[in-house]
Design an enzyme around this catalytic site. Sequence first.
Site, mmCIF file in Angstrom:
data_model
loop_
_atom_site.group_PDB
_atom_site.id
_atom_site.type_symbol
_atom_site.label_atom_id
_atom_site.label_comp_id
_atom_site.label_asym_id
_atom_site.label_seq_id
_atom_site.Cartn_x
_atom_site.Cartn_y
_atom_site.Cartn_z
ATOM 1 N N ASP A 241 1.742 -3.913 -1.606
ATOM 2 C CA ASP A 241 1.556 -2.466 -1.441
ATOM 3 C C ASP A 241 0.702 -1.917 -2.588
ATOM 4 O O ASP A 241 1.201 -1.255 -3.489
ATOM 5 C CB ASP A 241 2.960 -1.824 -1.422
ATOM 6 C CG ASP A 241 2.931 -0.317 -1.334
ATOM 7 O OD1 ASP A 241 1.950 0.240 -0.822
ATOM 8 O OD2 ASP A 241 3.915 0.298 -1.788
HETATM 9 C C1 SPV Z 1 6.684 3.574 0.801
HETATM 10 O O1 SPV Z 1 7.610 3.376 1.606
HETATM 11 O O2 SPV Z 1 5.543 3.126 0.959
HETATM 12 C C2 SPV Z 1 6.915 4.374 -0.404
HETATM 13 C C3 SPV Z 1 8.266 4.456 -0.944
HETATM 14 O O3 SPV Z 1 5.964 4.897 -0.924
HETATM 15 S S1 SPV Z 1 8.394 3.234 -2.151
HETATM 16 O O4 SPV Z 1 8.011 1.952 -1.541
HETATM 17 O O5 SPV Z 1 9.755 3.227 -2.608
HETATM 18 O O6 SPV Z 1 7.466 3.575 -3.204
HETATM 19 MG MG MG Z 2 4.141 4.098 -0.388
#
Ligand code: SPV
Ligand code: MG
Length: 305
Positions: A73
Amino acid sequence: MTLKHRILAEDRRGLLKAMLGEGRKLRAIEAHNPLSGLIGNEAAIDGPDGARKEFDALWLSGFTCASSRALPDVELARQERKLETIEEIAAATDKPLIADADTGGDKLAFRYLCTRLEALGVSLIIVEDKVFPKRTSLAAGVQHDLEDPAAFAAKIGTGKEAMLSGDVLIFARIESLIAGAGLDDALMRARIYLDSPADGIVIHSKDKTGEEIFAFIDAFNALRHETGIDKPLLCIPTAYNFVHDTELFERGVSVVIHANHLLRAAFLAMEQACETILRADRSREADDICVDLPRLFDLIGTGGK
Ligand code: SPV
Ligand code: MG
């Protein structure tokens, strides 16, 4: 594509703004593809008071969209690809959509993103105050670089200006607690974002005790009182998940996002199905943990007629 949940973008976009305007407290569930969106859209139980209880909105999570592609991510997926996923989820569902814009890139990229999300019928865009490309928030030992708060507030302003409908909200997500910059930094930013074009504030924390989030919420409520500016507060209680949504609402939070649970549930279920089939040397034993085909056909439509 299922034709169960059809709604025009123009009828959908303003739903969340209207719900918040009525003072409603809202729960959102994560979606990372159209099927998870459909499951979250349909999920409902009979609540303790006998009333139907369901999610109010779908969270189009950057983390789970990336994870479902086996990517980290870190804003790797191209924006156009992300928009395609959102378009597919939007087509299969009819609840209000909350889009994870990550950092949104620079001002120009963010402006484009906002207009595209608006066209898809998204109700709320959440943009986080980290430097592009951001790192995922909850992983241990990750270094996070925070954006200059004034520049970030200005970026939100350009996103708001670029959209035509007046229906779409943008919330400023404060990442100070995630970055280890502390409560004072988070409150300094909250003050700036309250007095900015942002329509609401998101606070994220990975403190499992909940103490950090409660301290922020109390201080934020005091800031609301002091400034006379009351914008909705949203939180993502993945780390402090012992706290009930209702308690967060009572403390002053307006929107709670359950940010990654459908993907994580699917992960374990898929793993269990694989192991069951290997162990039994056939698939019959896995039937108990698999949805039966008629139910799946019924949910999606068989396309037979
Ligand atoms: C997501 O779900 O992409 C978020 C929340 O931004 S977190 O992964 O906790 O940052
Ligand atoms: Mg996010």
